[in-house]
Design an enzyme around this catalytic site. Sequence first.
Site, PDB file in Angstrom:
ATOM      1  N   ARG A 233       0.845  -1.186   0.000  1.00 12.46           N
ATOM      2  CA  ARG A 233       0.000   0.000   0.000  1.00 12.46           C
ATOM      3  C   ARG A 233       0.886   1.243   0.000  1.00 12.46           C
ATOM      4  NH1 ARG A 233      -3.116  -2.750  -1.703  1.00 12.46           N
ATOM      5  NH2 ARG A 233      -5.181  -3.412  -0.981  1.00 12.46           N
ATOM      6  N   ASP A 257       5.318  -0.415  -6.782  1.00 13.99           N
ATOM      7  CA  ASP A 257       4.115  -0.718  -7.545  1.00 13.99           C
ATOM      8  C   ASP A 257       2.937   0.069  -6.988  1.00 13.99           C
ATOM      9  OD1 ASP A 257       2.774  -2.182  -9.620  1.00 13.99           O
ATOM     10  OD2 ASP A 257       1.813  -3.401  -8.066  1.00 13.99           O
ATOM     11  N   GLU A 262      -1.158   7.559  -6.025  1.00 12.22           N
ATOM     12  CA  GLU A 262      -1.552   6.712  -7.152  1.00 12.22           C
ATOM     13  C   GLU A 262      -3.038   6.736  -7.493  1.00 12.22           C
ATOM     14  OE1 GLU A 262      -0.971   2.559  -6.516  1.00 12.22           O
ATOM     15  OE2 GLU A 262      -2.021   2.557  -4.612  1.00 12.22           O
ATOM     16  N   HIS A 294       0.564  -0.409 -10.245  1.00 13.70           N
ATOM     17  CA  HIS A 294      -0.274  -1.268  -9.399  1.00 13.70           C
ATOM     18  C   HIS A 294      -0.662  -2.544 -10.157  1.00 13.70           C
ATOM     19  CE1 HIS A 294      -2.830  -0.895  -5.588  1.00 13.70           C
ATOM     20  NE2 HIS A 294      -2.890  -2.161  -5.969  1.00 13.70           N
TER      21      HIS A 294
END
Length: 328
Positions: A233, A257, A262, A294
Amino acid sequence: MKILFYDTKAYDKESFEKQVAAFPEIELDFLESDLEPHTARLAKGYDAVCAFVSSDIGTETIEVLNQAGIKLILLRCAGFNNVDITKCREYGIRVLRVPGYSPEAVAEHAMALALAANRHLHKAYVKVRENDFSLNGLMGFNFYQKVAGIVGTGKIGAAMARICHGFGMKVIAYDVYQNPDLDFVEYVSFDELLAKSDLISLHCPLMDNTYHLINRETIAKMKDGVILVNTSRGGLVKTDDLIEGIRARKFFAVGLDVYEEETKNVFEDRSAEIMEHSTTARLLSFPNVMITSHQGFFTEEALAAISQTTLENAMTFLRGEESGNEVK
């Protein structure tokens, strides 16, 4: 049962339509728009909504969903930090998630990020395409016999620990609950993990006590030249402090990622935009930072498992049964 899906991509629709044939009691409709207060009103006439990790399922959204008669929120993801669980409980809205779809998919992506960032594959790819075959700026280091620090040893963290062990790394870990299946892992304090690890990979949920787990103070306790990977996260890492650490040359490389900013970027094409005040753009300006969108979960096997579990969760609700996938 009629379920309205929000933030639907073509691969979501294809996967769920393939699986729903086995559930004749369920009818699906799909929206490209994400779930937020403004779009929540579209759920009127449905029994449930299905949302993803980027959806805004806060207090205002829950209130609109309640007015629309929704009694079930299906999360086609593991995380639920974007959901006001207290408000759901107040309105009697159940929330069911997919706690484990393919731990190996995320863990493999975490190692891919670590390897790519370490060996500068993103830079090498561009150089060779421009007929530059020099090795300047591409030096990495062996993972073999180095120390991997795994923060969180649930299913994904355990999968990452096994991958690192397979690379010949010494694996240490920090978790409130020790995983008895990981007999090759040495559990240590968080401070010791920070001090000893050559590679730190984050695999813990985002909660009040893990928010900004990686910050100026914890970064200072890390080894110089450490590689940091986050596939969990974005809120686990305080971005401004990370950027400060990168500028101070604390990190050999960083693989992300997920990241704090985001939400607007996840799965969207923003290539025509200029992100003037974006911390993402600042991160991308560093040659030793590797960022993906992601996509850790994004394998055929994981999508099939997500679809299957989500529809099974819907059937559990329809039958009035309890579920271990319910967020309490």
